[in-house]
Every structure is written in C-alpha cells, then in structure tokens.
Design an enzyme around this catalytic site. Sequence first.
Site, PDB file in Angstrom:
ATOM      1  N   SER A   1       0.848  -1.194   0.000  1.00 30.00           N
ATOM      2  CA  SER A   1       0.000   0.000   0.000  1.00 30.00           C
ATOM      3  C   SER A   1       0.878   1.236   0.000  1.00 30.00           C
ATOM      4  O   SER A   1       2.039   1.195   0.424  1.00 30.00           O
ATOM      5  CB  SER A   1      -0.890   0.003   1.244  1.00 30.00           C
ATOM      6  OG  SER A   1      -1.527   1.256   1.412  1.00 30.00           O
TER       7      SER A   1
ATOM      8  N   TYR B   1      -2.314  -0.048  10.538  1.00 30.71           N
ATOM      9  CA  TYR B   1      -2.250  -0.457   9.130  1.00 30.71           C
ATOM     10  C   TYR B   1      -0.937  -0.009   8.498  1.00 30.71           C
ATOM     11  O   TYR B   1      -0.234  -0.807   7.873  1.00 30.71           O
ATOM     12  CB  TYR B   1      -3.434   0.144   8.383  1.00 30.71           C
ATOM     13  CG  TYR B   1      -3.503  -0.246   6.928  1.00 30.71           C
ATOM     14  CD1 TYR B   1      -3.932  -1.514   6.543  1.00 30.71           C
ATOM     15  CD2 TYR B   1      -3.157   0.656   5.925  1.00 30.71           C
ATOM     16  CE1 TYR B   1      -4.001  -1.876   5.210  1.00 30.71           C
ATOM     17  CE2 TYR B   1      -3.224   0.307   4.590  1.00 30.71           C
ATOM     18  CZ  TYR B   1      -3.654  -0.956   4.239  1.00 30.71           C
ATOM     19  OH  TYR B   1      -3.721  -1.309   2.909  1.00 30.71           O
TER      20      TYR B   1
END
Length: 361
Positions: A178, A191
Amino acid sequence: YMTDRQRLFIENWEFEVYRKKVAAGSAAAGRLDGKIALVTGAAQGFGLEIAGSLAAEGAHVALTDINQQGAAAAADDLCDRHGVGRAIGLPINVTDGEAVAACIDQVVRAYGGFDVLIPNAGVLKADSVKTLPERDFHFVTEVNYKGYFLCVHKAAPILATQHKANAACMSDVIQINSKSGLVGSSRNAAYAGSKFGGIGLTQSFALELVDDGIKVNCICPGNFFDGPLWSDPENGLFVQYLRTGKVPGAKTIDDVRRAYEAKVPMGRGCTTADVVKEILYLIDKYDLYGRVAYPKTHAPSDIPDLYRVATQGRGVFINPALTEPFGLTLLEAGATGLPIVATNDGGPRDIIANCHNGLLI
C-alpha cells in the site's frame, strides 16, 4: 522430495502428460499462459479482481480466502468464463501456519506446483493511537505482517525445489502492499506500521531467495476507492474516517471520498488494471527482468544518468518510434557510447550512417 530420476519419470509419464493437457482447459494463450498463481484474500475486492485478470491472461489461479464459500464461488465463476480447471477456491487463514501449509499443499496436489504467489490478504482498523484497542492493533498486525511472512515461509521451500529441479523454472512473490507502506498515515498507525513492515520483509526475502530463483517484489497501490475496504457501507474506510474525524469538516461519506480523490493528480483512485499491469511486468514471462528499462517518469536531470547506467550495463538504446525525422535522443545515446536500434527512417538513417553505432530495422 523425489530424486531427479523419480521426478523425470513422473514428468514424462504418459498419464501425467495427458493430465497436463486436460488441466490446460480451453483457454486461449495470454501473457501468463501456463503460469499457476496463488492469490490470498481473493474472495472479494482487489484480490478477486486480480485473480480474474490473471485468469484472463491465461493463468491457472488458486483463489484462497478465509471466506471459503466466497472463494469457491468465485473460482467456479472463473471456470465458467475461462474453462474447466482454470481456477480453484480454497480456504486459508494467513495467521495460522498450519492452515497456510495445508492450502499450499492442496494447490500443489491440484496443479503440480505453482509459479506466482500474491499475498494480498489484508485488513484495516483505523483509529487514533490514543484510543485504538490493543486487540485491533494485534488483529491488523497478525493478518498484514505475520500473514505475509507465513505465506512466504510455507511457499518458499516449494518454489525453491522447483528451481533446484529445473534451473529455468523461476517464480515470483508479489505482495500487494500500500502507499501507506511508504508514507505514514494519521489515525491509521496499525495499518501503516504493518505495511511498512511488509516492505522490510519484501526486501529481506528478495535478498535471500534470489539464489532459489524466486523474485520477491511488492506493489504499493494508491487507494482502491471502489472496493469493499473503502466503500463497505458498514465498516469501509470512508465510514471509519468519517466516524473518527480524520477528514476535517467532512459531514458525509461523499465528503470524505472527494477529499481523498482531490489528493490524486488524476482525480481518481487506483484501479485493478493499474495493479495488474505492474504484476505482469514483474512476472515478465519473456525473461527480460533486470534487462529492460522503460522509465515512466523522470526529471530532465535524470536523463544523463539513465544513459550512463545503460552504457555501463552494456545495454542498448531502442527507439520504438515508427517515424523519426530528427533523432535527438539517438544523438544523446550515441554521445555516451550506447549502441542504438531504430527504425530505418529520417534522422536515424543519417545518424547511424555517419556514426556507425547501431542498427536500422
């Protein structure tokens, strides 16, 4: 493991040759024809769309997910579209090493091995570091960080054995990471931290496994706004970010989405097609990995270095233009001693005739 004699007997056994023909199904050849890919988190969202795109390019695909029914249904759909045996749906819990090993074992039994591992499974819990429950931090870290490790931990011995048996057999691990693995994310530390860790694992795996014929890379997509991770009406990120006040002044989900779209020069989120292009390049069926460079963006000051790197690597500059009236880039390449290949037209014809530094095609 079998001895080389046993392996060669099996590979050339008439029944095994027939089995391979049946397994190939009725699909037309694509960029991944003959490849076998294992995708985690493939029952929905990004993973499902990636698996579908790989199948469309000719790969056989194992769709794995903790949602076994969803993975099986998705695999059946791909078989309907691309041919019998083109996909299988299997259960996997990436946080459980035994479950990961059992899943990989089923893939090997079904297809005889695999070429591509795509660790895509991921979860997200967004909240302030001051209020994020410890159990949520643990959950995100277990799936995103430990889960990636376990998938490679269990797959690497299989992939290494394939390369040992046949040095021409190269394989790929491509983690779907990501942009949050590159830049920190406010009120999203669990995250982002797990994704930063994933990049560390990727770099470490790559250094170790290259001798086993395994290339390890990760792709760091931008935000996939249309997938369930973002758009789920109950627990999607748009809802979570609105709830936690991550976007100042946002009063609706649409406000949050517009705020994130505005951060992207193209005014849109990442798409599956964007990611699949990178996956195909990394897999690189034509064995050009590490030999071909086509920079998508660069600053003017980078140009001399690009030529020098290619020259030092004993490379070739290829001008793909069908017509080339001038050939200024060919002059730049020639000035660094880089051989050129260009179309038999205009400028290239004159340059090569006078400099004797390349080929016309």
